[in-house]
Design a protein around this motif. Structure first.
Motif, PDB file in Angstrom:
ATOM      1  N   LEU A 119      47.778  45.749  52.885  1.00 48.67           N
ATOM      2  CA  LEU A 119      47.546  44.440  52.284  1.00 48.67           C
ATOM      3  C   LEU A 119      46.301  44.500  51.412  1.00 48.67           C
ATOM      4  O   LEU A 119      45.361  45.237  51.699  1.00 48.67           O
ATOM      5  CB  LEU A 119      47.369  43.374  53.368  1.00 48.67           C
ATOM      6  CG  LEU A 119      48.508  43.221  54.379  1.00 48.67           C
ATOM      7  CD1 LEU A 119      48.136  42.204  55.442  1.00 48.67           C
ATOM      8  CD2 LEU A 119      49.786  42.804  53.676  1.00 48.67           C
ATOM      9  N   LYS A 120      46.289  43.703  50.350  1.00 51.96           N
ATOM     10  CA  LYS A 120      45.138  43.659  49.447  1.00 51.96           C
ATOM     11  C   LYS A 120      44.654  42.227  49.302  1.00 51.96           C
ATOM     12  O   LYS A 120      45.457  41.302  49.163  1.00 51.96           O
ATOM     13  CB  LYS A 120      45.511  44.236  48.083  1.00 51.96           C
ATOM     14  CG  LYS A 120      45.814  45.735  48.097  1.00 51.96           C
ATOM     15  CD  LYS A 120      46.099  46.251  46.699  1.00 51.96           C
ATOM     16  CE  LYS A 120      46.354  47.755  46.713  1.00 51.96           C
ATOM     17  NZ  LYS A 120      46.629  48.288  45.355  1.00 51.96           N
ATOM     18  N   TRP A 121      43.357  42.046  49.343  1.00 47.93           N
ATOM     19  CA  TRP A 121      42.746  40.751  49.118  1.00 47.93           C
ATOM     20  C   TRP A 121      41.395  40.973  48.458  1.00 47.93           C
ATOM     21  O   TRP A 121      40.885  42.095  48.386  1.00 47.93           O
ATOM     22  CB  TRP A 121      42.606  39.980  50.428  1.00 47.93           C
ATOM     23  CG  TRP A 121      41.633  40.557  51.403  1.00 47.93           C
ATOM     24  CD1 TRP A 121      40.335  40.199  51.588  1.00 47.93           C
ATOM     25  CD2 TRP A 121      41.868  41.611  52.352  1.00 47.93           C
ATOM     26  NE1 TRP A 121      39.742  40.940  52.579  1.00 47.93           N
ATOM     27  CE2 TRP A 121      40.671  41.811  53.076  1.00 47.93           C
ATOM     28  CE3 TRP A 121      42.984  42.402  52.661  1.00 47.93           C
ATOM     29  CZ2 TRP A 121      40.554  42.774  54.059  1.00 47.93           C
ATOM     30  CZ3 TRP A 121      42.863  43.341  53.661  1.00 47.93           C
ATOM     31  CH2 TRP A 121      41.676  43.534  54.353  1.00 47.93           C
ATOM     32  N   SER A 122      40.798  39.923  47.949  1.00 52.25           N
ATOM     33  CA  SER A 122      39.521  40.050  47.234  1.00 52.25           C
ATOM     34  C   SER A 122      38.448  39.227  47.919  1.00 52.25           C
ATOM     35  O   SER A 122      38.737  38.271  48.650  1.00 52.25           O
ATOM     36  CB  SER A 122      39.668  39.608  45.772  1.00 52.25           C
ATOM     37  OG  SER A 122      40.143  38.279  45.690  1.00 52.25           O
ATOM     38  N   ALA A 123      37.203  39.601  47.685  1.00 52.98           N
ATOM     39  CA  ALA A 123      36.065  38.895  48.281  1.00 52.98           C
ATOM     40  C   ALA A 123      34.843  39.057  47.389  1.00 52.98           C
ATOM     41  O   ALA A 123      34.626  40.114  46.792  1.00 52.98           O
ATOM     42  CB  ALA A 123      35.771  39.441  49.686  1.00 52.98           C
ATOM     43  N   TRP A 124      34.052  37.976  47.312  1.00 52.78           N
ATOM     44  CA  TRP A 124      32.803  38.017  46.547  1.00 52.78           C
ATOM     45  C   TRP A 124      31.714  38.610  47.425  1.00 52.78           C
ATOM     46  O   TRP A 124      31.402  38.074  48.483  1.00 52.78           O
ATOM     47  CB  TRP A 124      32.417  36.618  46.097  1.00 52.78           C
ATOM     48  CG  TRP A 124      33.304  36.070  45.017  1.00 52.78           C
ATOM     49  CD1 TRP A 124      34.398  35.272  45.177  1.00 52.78           C
ATOM     50  CD2 TRP A 124      33.170  36.289  43.609  1.00 52.78           C
ATOM     51  NE1 TRP A 124      34.964  34.975  43.964  1.00 52.78           N
ATOM     52  CE2 TRP A 124      34.228  35.587  42.984  1.00 52.78           C
ATOM     53  CE3 TRP A 124      32.274  37.001  42.826  1.00 52.78           C
ATOM     54  CZ2 TRP A 124      34.404  35.583  41.608  1.00 52.78           C
ATOM     55  CZ3 TRP A 124      32.448  36.996  41.451  1.00 52.78           C
ATOM     56  CH2 TRP A 124      33.489  36.298  40.852  1.00 52.78           C
ATOM     57  N   GLU A 125      31.128  39.719  46.971  1.00 45.61           N
ATOM     58  CA  GLU A 125      30.081  40.403  47.728  1.00 45.61           C
ATOM     59  C   GLU A 125      28.990  40.889  46.780  1.00 45.61           C
ATOM     60  O   GLU A 125      29.245  41.137  45.604  1.00 45.61           O
ATOM     61  CB  GLU A 125      30.661  41.586  48.510  1.00 45.61           C
ATOM     62  CG  GLU A 125      31.642  41.182  49.594  1.00 45.61           C
ATOM     63  CD  GLU A 125      32.182  42.372  50.360  1.00 45.61           C
ATOM     64  OE1 GLU A 125      31.971  43.519  49.876  1.00 45.61           O
ATOM     65  OE2 GLU A 125      32.816  42.178  51.415  1.00 45.61           O
ATOM     66  N   LYS A 126      27.795  41.049  47.326  1.00 50.10           N
ATOM     67  CA  LYS A 126      26.666  41.523  46.534  1.00 50.10           C
ATOM     68  C   LYS A 126      26.696  43.041  46.424  1.00 50.10           C
ATOM     69  O   LYS A 126      26.734  43.742  47.441  1.00 50.10           O
ATOM     70  CB  LYS A 126      25.347  41.063  47.147  1.00 50.10           C
ATOM     71  CG  LYS A 126      24.129  41.320  46.254  1.00 50.10           C
ATOM     72  CD  LYS A 126      22.886  40.662  46.815  1.00 50.10           C
ATOM     73  CE  LYS A 126      21.703  40.833  45.874  1.00 50.10           C
ATOM     74  NZ  LYS A 126      20.487  40.155  46.381  1.00 50.10           N
ATOM     75  N   ASP A 127      26.695  43.539  45.198  1.00 50.59           N
ATOM     76  CA  ASP A 127      26.677  44.975  44.968  1.00 50.59           C
ATOM     77  C   ASP A 127      25.254  45.505  45.159  1.00 50.59           C
ATOM     78  O   ASP A 127      24.301  44.975  44.586  1.00 50.59           O
ATOM     79  CB  ASP A 127      27.186  45.297  43.551  1.00 50.59           C
ATOM     80  CG  ASP A 127      27.375  46.778  43.327  1.00 50.59           C
ATOM     81  OD1 ASP A 127      26.387  47.464  43.001  1.00 50.59           O
ATOM     82  OD2 ASP A 127      28.516  47.264  43.500  1.00 50.59           O
ATOM     83  N   VAL A 128      25.114  46.535  45.969  1.00 49.60           N
ATOM     84  CA  VAL A 128      23.786  47.064  46.304  1.00 49.60           C
ATOM     85  C   VAL A 128      23.106  47.672  45.084  1.00 49.60           C
ATOM     86  O   VAL A 128      21.897  47.521  44.871  1.00 49.60           O
ATOM     87  CB  VAL A 128      23.891  48.111  47.437  1.00 49.60           C
ATOM     88  CG1 VAL A 128      22.513  48.684  47.762  1.00 49.60           C
ATOM     89  CG2 VAL A 128      24.528  47.500  48.669  1.00 49.60           C
TER      90      VAL A 128
END
Length: 330
Positions: A119-128
């Motif tokens: 399954l594929k889904w997306s999420a907003w995350e902070k790139d290090v």
């Protein structure tokens, strides 16, 4: 619709000819477009969404597409997993009856669903590396997605409760009291920064276009005595920190009516701006200086929308119209 009308018509015309069917004119094709098919230029640009809600809704929506028993996300989604008469203990996961209901229900929903497919889904995350919040694609099997959703649930539930309670207090208690003519002396103030205004010009040369000046817009909506008073403070100081906020608050409080005795100030809660120990320490001094009692309230993260957003947008739109009409040079 992601295509333009002409592009869609060209594909339609090509398809009709290849199947040896009669085609139509572009004007007839445009008139017969179904109302539910929206043109790209009429689609809204959604922005400033809540990270907690966005991340959770993306994951749950992916689950709903694979598992039919899971309810679709809407305003009543959380009610499926709480007590019928929910209390703060239910929302904060301290209720003995429903604290584990969400996890058990999810396991029940996916009991007969294969867990091997990806399954594929997306999420907003902070790139290090870039230190920017970016939308990233995630993948995993059904069990991994269920664990991901279960881990997000406690924080999402608390955030949803805070958001609802703060919005309810603002809309059904604070604002009606401030607008009441029977309570002269009690007011409600909502403040926020707008996105910086870019000083564009009509007939702009290339060198000026790539080096444009910006302005800070500090917005306030003041509910008092059955009226909303809107105002925007404009500054060439682009700093949106506690130092400049002190100046804006001083200017703002100086313009309020002398009959005001109680003031409730509402805003969002970024720690670099409104919600920090420096602003908290300033409140008692402002009360003495201006002779009013101040109550400070903060909306839940990313849910501080209100009249001030419309005030800022209106000011920008009016100025841009004058710029395009060449009534304003810069």
């Amino acid at each position: 619709m992601l295509l333009s009308i002409r592009e869609a018509f060209a594909l339609f015309d090509e398809d009709q000819i290849s199947k040896r069917r009669d085609t139509c004119s572009l004007s007839h094709f445009t008139r017969t477009r179904p109302q539910y098919v929206k043109l790209a230029n009429n689609m809204p640009h959604n922005m400033c969404l809540c990270t907690y809600h966005s991340k959770y809704i993306e994951a749950v929506t992916t689950l709903c597409k694979k598992v039919q028993n899971i309810p679709n996300y809407d305003n009543s989604f959380v009610n499926h997993f709480l007590c019928k008469e929910s209390s703060i203990a239910c929302w904060y996961g301290n209720c003995e009856k429903c604290s584990g209901k969400f996890v058990s229900k999810m396991e029940e929903f996916v009991l007969n669903t294969p867990s091997t497919s990806t399954l594929k889904w997306s999420a907003w995350e902070k790139d290090v590396s870039t230190k920017r919040v970016e939308k990233k694609e995630k993948s995993g099997n059904m069990d991994e997605l269920i664990n991901y959703v279960n881990n997000l649930w406690p924080q999402f539930l608390e955030h949803s409760f805070n958001k609802r309670e703060q919005a309810l207090t603002f809309n059904e208690f604070d604002r009606p009291r401030a607008l009441s003519t029977a309570l002269v002396g009690e007011g409600l103030l909502q403040i926020d920064f707008a996105e910086n205004y870019v000083c564009e010009a009509q007939d702009e040369v290339q060198n000026a276009h790539w080096n444009q000046r910006q302005l800070t817009l500090f917005k306030r909506g003041f509910y008092y005595n059955n009226a909303l008073q809107a105002k925007v403070y404009v500054s060439d100081n682009l700093s949106h920190t506690k130092d400049t906020i002190v100046t804006y608050l001083w200017k703002l409080l100086s313009s309020l009516p002398s009959s005001l005795k109680i003031l409730k100030i509402s805003s969002d809660g970024p720690s670099s701006q409104f919600k920090n120990k420096f602003i908290a320490a300033l409140i008692p001094y402002l009360e003495i200086k201006f002779g009013i009692k101040i109550f400070r309230n903060y909306f839940a993260t990313s849910h501080g929308k209100g009249c001030v957003d419309g005030i800022g947008a209106t000011v920008k739109t009016v100025v841009r119209k004058h710029v395009i009409a060449r009534n304003i040079i810069k």
